[in-house]
Write a protein that holds these residues in place. Structure first.
Motif, PDB file in Angstrom:
ATOM      1  N   MET A  38     -65.008  -2.739  63.649  1.00  0.00           N
ATOM      2  CA  MET A  38     -63.834  -2.428  62.839  1.00  0.00           C
ATOM      3  C   MET A  38     -64.063  -1.125  62.086  1.00  0.00           C
ATOM      4  SD  MET A  38     -61.918  -4.781  60.032  1.00  0.00           S
ATOM      5  CE  MET A  38     -61.355  -5.828  61.365  1.00  0.00           C
ATOM      6  N   SER A  39     -63.063  -0.279  62.052  1.00  0.00           N
ATOM      7  CA  SER A  39     -63.211   1.027  61.416  1.00  0.00           C
ATOM      8  C   SER A  39     -62.933   0.943  59.917  1.00  0.00           C
ATOM      9  CB  SER A  39     -62.216   2.004  62.056  1.00  0.00           C
ATOM     10  OG  SER A  39     -60.886   1.641  61.721  1.00  0.00           O
ATOM     11  N   ASP A  40     -63.312   2.031  59.199  1.00  0.00           N
ATOM     12  CA  ASP A  40     -63.013   2.108  57.776  1.00  0.00           C
ATOM     13  C   ASP A  40     -61.509   2.054  57.530  1.00  0.00           C
ATOM     14  OD1 ASP A  40     -65.687   2.281  57.233  1.00  0.00           O
ATOM     15  OD2 ASP A  40     -65.716   4.467  57.123  1.00  0.00           O
ATOM     16  N   THR A  41     -60.756   2.615  58.477  1.00  0.00           N
ATOM     17  CA  THR A  41     -59.295   2.603  58.340  1.00  0.00           C
ATOM     18  C   THR A  41     -58.769   1.173  58.369  1.00  0.00           C
ATOM     19  OG1 THR A  41     -59.123   4.749  59.424  1.00  0.00           O
ATOM     20  CG2 THR A  41     -57.127   3.412  59.326  1.00  0.00           C
ATOM     21  N   ASP A  42     -59.326   0.377  59.302  1.00  0.00           N
ATOM     22  CA  ASP A  42     -58.908  -1.020  59.376  1.00  0.00           C
ATOM     23  C   ASP A  42     -59.216  -1.755  58.086  1.00  0.00           C
ATOM     24  OD1 ASP A  42     -57.927  -0.872  61.945  1.00  0.00           O
ATOM     25  OD2 ASP A  42     -59.872  -1.286  62.850  1.00  0.00           O
ATOM     26  N   THR A  43     -60.416  -1.494  57.535  1.00  0.00           N
ATOM     27  CA  THR A  43     -60.801  -2.135  56.291  1.00  0.00           C
ATOM     28  C   THR A  43     -59.867  -1.729  55.162  1.00  0.00           C
ATOM     29  OG1 THR A  43     -63.101  -2.154  57.017  1.00  0.00           O
ATOM     30  CG2 THR A  43     -62.704  -2.493  54.686  1.00  0.00           C
ATOM     31  N   ALA A  44     -59.529  -0.461  55.107  1.00  0.00           N
ATOM     32  CA  ALA A  44     -58.647   0.033  54.046  1.00  0.00           C
ATOM     33  C   ALA A  44     -57.267  -0.605  54.135  1.00  0.00           C
ATOM     34  CB  ALA A  44     -58.529   1.556  54.143  1.00  0.00           C
ATOM     35  N   ARG A  45     -56.855  -0.954  55.349  1.00  0.00           N
ATOM     36  CA  ARG A  45     -55.541  -1.568  55.527  1.00  0.00           C
ATOM     37  C   ARG A  45     -55.551  -3.051  55.157  1.00  0.00           C
ATOM     38  NH1 ARG A  45     -54.312   1.014  61.502  1.00  0.00           N
ATOM     39  NH2 ARG A  45     -53.750   3.114  60.834  1.00  0.00           N
ATOM     40  N   GLY A  46     -56.722  -3.573  54.824  1.00  0.00           N
ATOM     41  CA  GLY A  46     -56.806  -4.966  54.426  1.00  0.00           C
ATOM     42  C   GLY A  46     -56.764  -5.929  55.582  1.00  0.00           C
ATOM     43  N   VAL A  47     -57.411  -5.599  56.707  1.00  0.00           N
ATOM     44  CA  VAL A  47     -57.475  -6.507  57.843  1.00  0.00           C
ATOM     45  C   VAL A  47     -58.239  -7.761  57.434  1.00  0.00           C
ATOM     46  CG1 VAL A  47     -58.343  -6.827  60.185  1.00  0.00           C
ATOM     47  CG2 VAL A  47     -57.359  -4.632  59.505  1.00  0.00           C
ATOM     48  N   THR A  48     -57.674  -8.916  57.720  1.00  0.00           N
ATOM     49  CA  THR A  48     -58.251 -10.185  57.279  1.00  0.00           C
ATOM     50  C   THR A  48     -58.952 -10.898  58.422  1.00  0.00           C
ATOM     51  OG1 THR A  48     -56.289 -11.488  57.823  1.00  0.00           O
ATOM     52  CG2 THR A  48     -56.331 -10.402  55.660  1.00  0.00           C
ATOM     53  N   GLY A  49     -59.602 -12.000  58.071  1.00  0.00           N
ATOM     54  CA  GLY A  49     -60.224 -12.826  59.083  1.00  0.00           C
ATOM     55  C   GLY A  49     -59.223 -13.376  60.076  1.00  0.00           C
ATOM     56  N   GLU A  50     -58.053 -13.760  59.582  1.00  0.00           N
ATOM     57  CA  GLU A  50     -57.011 -14.240  60.485  1.00  0.00           C
ATOM     58  C   GLU A  50     -56.587 -13.172  61.471  1.00  0.00           C
ATOM     59  OE1 GLU A  50     -53.695 -16.870  59.242  1.00  0.00           O
ATOM     60  OE2 GLU A  50     -54.475 -16.523  57.223  1.00  0.00           O
ATOM     61  N   ASP A  51     -56.586 -11.907  61.004  1.00  0.00           N
ATOM     62  CA  ASP A  51     -56.171 -10.808  61.870  1.00  0.00           C
ATOM     63  C   ASP A  51     -57.123 -10.604  63.045  1.00  0.00           C
ATOM     64  OD1 ASP A  51     -53.987 -10.211  60.232  1.00  0.00           O
ATOM     65  OD2 ASP A  51     -55.160  -8.832  58.986  1.00  0.00           O
ATOM     66  N   GLU A  52     -58.420 -10.815  62.818  1.00  0.00           N
ATOM     67  CA  GLU A  52     -59.374 -10.449  63.861  1.00  0.00           C
ATOM     68  C   GLU A  52     -60.006 -11.627  64.600  1.00  0.00           C
ATOM     69  OE1 GLU A  52     -62.767  -8.210  62.666  1.00  0.00           O
ATOM     70  OE2 GLU A  52     -63.339  -9.557  61.035  1.00  0.00           O
ATOM     71  N   VAL A  53     -59.724 -12.851  64.191  1.00  0.00           N
ATOM     72  CA  VAL A  53     -60.425 -13.973  64.802  1.00  0.00           C
ATOM     73  C   VAL A  53     -60.141 -14.102  66.294  1.00  0.00           C
ATOM     74  CG1 VAL A  53     -58.631 -15.696  64.233  1.00  0.00           C
ATOM     75  CG2 VAL A  53     -61.026 -16.402  64.547  1.00  0.00           C
ATOM     76  N   VAL A  54     -58.914 -13.827  66.711  1.00  0.00           N
ATOM     77  CA  VAL A  54     -58.582 -13.952  68.130  1.00  0.00           C
ATOM     78  C   VAL A  54     -59.354 -12.936  68.951  1.00  0.00           C
ATOM     79  CG1 VAL A  54     -56.740 -13.710  69.844  1.00  0.00           C
ATOM     80  CG2 VAL A  54     -56.319 -14.973  67.738  1.00  0.00           C
ATOM     81  N   ASP A  55     -59.402 -11.691  68.488  1.00  0.00           N
ATOM     82  CA  ASP A  55     -60.151 -10.659  69.219  1.00  0.00           C
ATOM     83  C   ASP A  55     -61.640 -10.971  69.244  1.00  0.00           C
ATOM     84  OD1 ASP A  55     -57.907  -9.214  69.886  1.00  0.00           O
ATOM     85  OD2 ASP A  55     -58.040  -7.849  68.174  1.00  0.00           O
ATOM     86  N   LEU A  56     -62.169 -11.500  68.155  1.00  0.00           N
ATOM     87  CA  LEU A  56     -63.579 -11.873  68.130  1.00  0.00           C
ATOM     88  C   LEU A  56     -63.866 -12.971  69.152  1.00  0.00           C
ATOM     89  CD1 LEU A  56     -64.223 -11.932  64.262  1.00  0.00           C
ATOM     90  CD2 LEU A  56     -65.131 -10.254  65.891  1.00  0.00           C
ATOM     91  N   CYS A  57     -62.983 -13.949  69.222  1.00  0.00           N
ATOM     92  CA  CYS A  57     -63.155 -15.035  70.178  1.00  0.00           C
ATOM     93  C   CYS A  57     -63.083 -14.508  71.610  1.00  0.00           C
ATOM     94  CB  CYS A  57     -62.093 -16.106  69.944  1.00  0.00           C
ATOM     95  SG  CYS A  57     -62.311 -17.611  70.928  1.00  0.00           S
ATOM     96  N   ARG A  58     -62.135 -13.624  71.873  1.00  0.00           N
ATOM     97  CA  ARG A  58     -61.985 -13.067  73.216  1.00  0.00           C
ATOM     98  C   ARG A  58     -63.219 -12.273  73.621  1.00  0.00           C
ATOM     99  NH1 ARG A  58     -56.640  -9.780  73.898  1.00  0.00           N
ATOM    100  NH2 ARG A  58     -57.072 -10.193  76.108  1.00  0.00           N
ATOM    101  N   GLU A  59     -63.739 -11.486  72.697  1.00  0.00           N
ATOM    102  CA  GLU A  59     -64.931 -10.686  73.001  1.00  0.00           C
ATOM    103  C   GLU A  59     -66.125 -11.586  73.298  1.00  0.00           C
ATOM    104  OE1 GLU A  59     -65.487  -7.401  73.430  1.00  0.00           O
ATOM    105  OE2 GLU A  59     -63.308  -7.166  73.361  1.00  0.00           O
ATOM    106  N   LEU A  60     -66.293 -12.640  72.541  1.00  0.00           N
ATOM    107  CA  LEU A  60     -67.402 -13.555  72.775  1.00  0.00           C
ATOM    108  C   LEU A  60     -67.289 -14.221  74.147  1.00  0.00           C
ATOM    109  CD1 LEU A  60     -67.734 -15.207  69.266  1.00  0.00           C
ATOM    110  CD2 LEU A  60     -69.582 -14.050  70.484  1.00  0.00           C
TER     111      LEU A  60
END
Length: 441
Positions: free
Chosen positions: A1-23
């Motif tokens: 995740m980039s600094d830009t994503d962090t600044a936008r307030g990306v949450t755990g709910e936002d990224e959990v699906v992508d994390l699961c897919r990558e795993l």
């Protein structure tokens, strides 16, 4: 995740699906003999995701390619006992030809993430990563230390994962008294006013065994009274058809009482068919916790059609209830008879804990906050998890990988099955519940 994503307030709910897919895209198939690709690449990826949010993860390789990742998060009160959250990175093999979607694609379709490990257990791995990353990005430390362990080899008994760490690196778990992991916290819908969330508080023990019968080798055309295949086949058939007696443990008794209250009826464990008929999709999970079990899984003998072999072998997956190991082994020997030699390939103990305490209260409060119809109840797992290894360190283990599931989803059938998948909404629900749970625990 980039600094830009962090600044936008990306949450755990936002990224959990992508994390699961990558795993899921990491093929970590475990064949039980080191012939698979191993978990190393997945373990390195997990370490990178943890390092991105300021942790200092360590990778432990017990055998070439067989790697686990461990990290510790400092809590607000270092004097409190620590909590372990563990998950395994390996999966059972999958034949892509049998699947609707490629089992290692992590495809999203029909509201679900599809792939091998979607429920066993890369979903919980992803939810854990998502919650931890969100909390650390936003500076929310947990109330107490949390140890994170992403482990190798669970699907073959944990020898090169959890057991290796417990035996050789017990210091990693210094101060840990409780743990959560897989196959618990999922919903069973009674009606719209009541959903039961099954928390795993017990596991059957295991005896994976090899059976051997020795006979007299000879020519296939002769009359032969000492045929190893015949003797073994008869013994295996007796075992496969045997109905072990119902034995109700304290966990199963509590489960049946709670479920009976929710259904408005009394469930009789002695009436197994009637009881299981009331359980819908979870009958597969619960049915095997009412007795010991022994299922033949492999047969081997001979090398040519006209040669009677001198030996025949079979493998059996045996599981015993807490407190009933001696009865189980005695029953096996009676069923198999004196001509069958029985030896363990892998064995491990049964574990059982009580359904009480602050950790259980935290589970209940976190579930109700996200689902007002929720009620947490205990149940026993017919299989086994890495909790058996951590029990050696005195760590009290629970299955709590929270998922709110559609009533029609055959969740039990997802484990080691074809077309394994987890609902996207379920993953996001799990992130919210785990986040609340950590605050409450």
């Amino acid at each position: 995740m980039s600094d830009t994503d962090t600044a936008r307030g990306v949450t755990g709910e936002d990224e959990v699906v992508d994390l699961c897919r990558e795993l899921i895209r990491f093929d970590t198939s475990n064949y039980g003999d080191h012939s698979g690709p191993g978990e190393r690449k997945a373990a390195e990826w997990v370490a990178e995701k943890l390092a991105e949010v300021g942790l200092d993860p360590q990778i432990f390789e017990s055998h070439p390619g067989r790697a686990s990742t461990v990290a510790r998060i400092a809590g607000e009160d270092p004097t409190r006992p620590a909590l372990l959250i563990h998950g395994h990175l390996d999966v059972v093999p999958a034949n892509a030809q049998d699947w609707t979607h490629d089992p290692f694609s992590g495809e999203v379709a029909d509201g679900c993430v599809w792939g091998r490990g979607a429920v066993d257990m890369k979903d919980m791995d992803a939810m854990t990563l998502a919650v931890v990353r969100d909390r650390l990005r936003s500076g929310r430390r947990p109330p107490r230390d949390i140890v994170l362990a992403f482990l190798a080899d669970e699907e073959a008994g944990g020898t090169f994962g959890a057991r290796h760490l417990v035996d050789h690196h017990p210091d990693l778990f210094e101060g840990v008294t409780e743990a959560i992991s897989e196959v618990g916290g999922f919903s069973f819908t009674v009606n719209e006013q009541r959903r039961l969330y099954l928390i795993q508080t017990a596991e059957k023990g295991m005896h994976w065994m090899k059976l051997t019968v020795a006979g007299t080798a000879g020519h296939g055309s002769m009359i032969h009274r000492d045929n190893a295949i015949t003797e073994l086949s008869e013994a295996v058939a007796r075992l496969g058809r045997h109905k072990f007696p119902v034995r109700v443990t304290k966990t199963t008794r509590a489960f049946l009482d709670e479920l009976g209250d929710a259904l408005g009826t009394q469930l009789d464990p002695e009436d197994m068919e009637g009881t299981l008929a009331r359980l819908g999709g979870i009958a597969k999970l619960i049915g095997a916790t009412l007795s010991n079990t022994a299922n033949p899984t492999q047969l081997g003998a001979g090398y040519k059609v006209n040669v009677i072999p001198g030996e025949a072998t079979a493998h059996v997956d045996g599981r015993f209830l807490p407190g009933f190991e001696e009865e189980f082994l005695a029953d096996l020997d009676k069923i198999l008879g004196p001509k069958v030699r029985r030896e363990d390939v892998h064995s491990d103990k049964a574990v059982e804990t009580t359904f009480d305490g602050a950790l259980v209260d935290a589970m209940q409060s976190a579930l109700v906050a996200e689902d007002p119809a929720a009620k947490a109840i205990p149940y026993m797992l017919s299989g086994g998890t890495d909790a058996k290894s951590f029990d050696e360190l005195g760590i009290r283990g629970f299955g709590f990988a929270p998922l709110k599931l559609p009533p029609e989803l055959d969740f039990a059938g997802m484990f080691h099955g074809v077309d394994e998948r987890v609902p996207v909404d379920g993953l996001k629900f799990g992130v919210r519940v785990l986040d609340r749970f950590i605050d409450a625990s």
